[in-house]
Design a protein around this motif. Structure first.
Motif, PDB file in Angstrom:
ATOM      1  N   VAL A  48     -36.449  18.573  19.988  1.00  0.00           N
ATOM      2  CA  VAL A  48     -35.512  18.872  21.065  1.00  0.00           C
ATOM      3  C   VAL A  48     -35.822  20.600  21.374  1.00  0.00           C
ATOM      4  CG1 VAL A  48     -33.118  19.314  21.983  1.00  0.00           C
ATOM      5  CG2 VAL A  48     -33.810  17.234  20.432  1.00  0.00           C
ATOM      6  N   PRO A  89     -25.473  17.093  25.675  1.00  0.00           N
ATOM      7  CA  PRO A  89     -26.547  16.235  25.311  1.00  0.00           C
ATOM      8  C   PRO A  89     -26.486  14.837  25.601  1.00  0.00           C
ATOM      9  CG  PRO A  89     -25.323  16.668  23.290  1.00  0.00           C
ATOM     10  CD  PRO A  89     -24.711  17.356  24.465  1.00  0.00           C
ATOM     11  N   THR A  90     -27.681  14.211  26.026  1.00  0.00           N
ATOM     12  CA  THR A  90     -27.718  12.807  26.371  1.00  0.00           C
ATOM     13  C   THR A  90     -27.590  11.945  24.858  1.00  0.00           C
ATOM     14  OG1 THR A  90     -30.022  12.614  26.292  1.00  0.00           O
ATOM     15  CG2 THR A  90     -29.288  13.385  28.332  1.00  0.00           C
ATOM     16  N   MET A 116     -32.737  24.050  24.534  1.00  0.00           N
ATOM     17  CA  MET A 116     -31.810  22.936  24.447  1.00  0.00           C
ATOM     18  C   MET A 116     -30.940  23.016  23.338  1.00  0.00           C
ATOM     19  SD  MET A 116     -30.282  20.481  26.001  1.00  0.00           S
ATOM     20  CE  MET A 116     -30.969  19.810  27.442  1.00  0.00           C
ATOM     21  N   SER A 147     -29.897  10.198  23.923  1.00  0.00           N
ATOM     22  CA  SER A 147     -31.165  10.318  23.380  1.00  0.00           C
ATOM     23  C   SER A 147     -31.405  11.672  22.753  1.00  0.00           C
ATOM     24  CB  SER A 147     -32.399  10.173  24.450  1.00  0.00           C
ATOM     25  OG  SER A 147     -32.161   8.948  25.195  1.00  0.00           O
ATOM     26  N   THR A 148     -30.990  12.499  23.332  1.00  0.00           N
ATOM     27  CA  THR A 148     -31.122  13.804  22.491  1.00  0.00           C
ATOM     28  C   THR A 148     -30.363  13.865  21.449  1.00  0.00           C
ATOM     29  OG1 THR A 148     -31.439  14.973  24.590  1.00  0.00           O
ATOM     30  CG2 THR A 148     -30.852  16.489  22.899  1.00  0.00           C
ATOM     31  N   SER A 155     -36.074  22.726  16.229  1.00  0.00           N
ATOM     32  CA  SER A 155     -36.726  22.248  17.414  1.00  0.00           C
ATOM     33  C   SER A 155     -38.031  21.499  16.804  1.00  0.00           C
ATOM     34  CB  SER A 155     -36.978  23.540  18.267  1.00  0.00           C
ATOM     35  OG  SER A 155     -37.979  22.766  19.226  1.00  0.00           O
ATOM     36  N   LYS A 192     -32.216  12.138  18.723  1.00  0.00           N
ATOM     37  CA  LYS A 192     -33.422  12.916  18.063  1.00  0.00           C
ATOM     38  C   LYS A 192     -32.581  13.950  17.079  1.00  0.00           C
ATOM     39  CE  LYS A 192     -36.318  13.100  22.174  1.00  0.00           C
ATOM     40  NZ  LYS A 192     -36.895  14.019  23.350  1.00  0.00           N
ATOM     41  N   THR A 218     -36.567  18.165  15.079  1.00  0.00           N
ATOM     42  CA  THR A 218     -35.952  17.192  15.997  1.00  0.00           C
ATOM     43  C   THR A 218     -36.675  16.907  17.227  1.00  0.00           C
ATOM     44  OG1 THR A 218     -34.694  19.039  17.158  1.00  0.00           O
ATOM     45  CG2 THR A 218     -33.471  18.157  15.425  1.00  0.00           C
TER      46      THR A 218
END
Ligand code: MN
Length: 187
Positions: free
Chosen positions: A32, A47-48, A36, A50-51, A27, A54, A30
């Motif tokens: 994130v 995940p999107t 998540m 963008s995620t 976490s 990351k 990243t």
């Protein structure tokens, strides 16, 4: 979609265990949230884009290594299928499909990205050294580079260092598709 989630969840678990990173460590690396990351690993959350970026940056891996099975051999004949617009949940107006996954010898990956009208997608900086090429296949898009929006029409291209915040948007009334080449420039 199910397969995509499975692939992402397995890859994330493998990456984390290879590096012996706790969820806390992953976490932190990243950006994130732990919750998540846990949900993605359990296949509970899609995940999107963008995620995923990351995660790719935090683990220093290519984007497509999270979503595709990468080739283990050198260049071989590869024919990509018709653009199947994989939908990343949470990304209603942007769709991404991989044309050529990352290949160690070439050092790049190629995506087809579809932007629906009014789509406005921001991208956090990628690792230093990464260069992006954008070539519009159909329609017209705008790219944000160094706080300035550049309009690109069909068959036009733009290249930029992607280690700064950047963005893509579609201010037209038609769907736009562009090819996005991510060049990792590995040493
Ligand atoms: Mn980008």
């Amino acid at each position: 979609m199910k397969n995509l989630l499975k692939k992402i969840s397995k890859t994330l678990k493998d990456l984390r265990s290879h590096r012996s990173w706790s969820l806390d460590a992953a976490s932190e690396k990243t950006g994130v949230s732990k919750a998540m990351l846990g949900q993605i690993e359990r296949g509970e959350s899609s995940p999107t884009i963008s995620t995923l970026w990351k995660i790719a940056k935090g683990f220093d891996v290519s984007f497509s290594s999270l979503t595709e099975n990468l080739e283990s051999s050198k260049y071989k004949f590869l024919r990509s299928k018709k653009v199947s617009t994989k939908n990343y949940q949470g990304d209603k107006k942007i769709k991404l499909s991989t044309i050529f996954p990352y290949n160690k010898e070439s050092g790049f990956e190629v995506f087809a990205i579809t932007l629906l009208p009014t789509c406005h997608h921001k991208s956090a900086p990628h690792r230093k050294g990464i260069i992006e090429y954008v070539i519009v296949a159909s329609g017209e898009i705008e790219i944000l580079i160094n706080d300035k929006w550049h309009s690109i029409k069909e068959s036009e291209g733009i290249r930029f260092a992607a280690d700064k915040p950047h963005g893509y948007r579609n201010v037209s009334k038609k769907i736009a598709i562009f090819h996005n080449i991510i060049c990792y420039n590995e040493k």
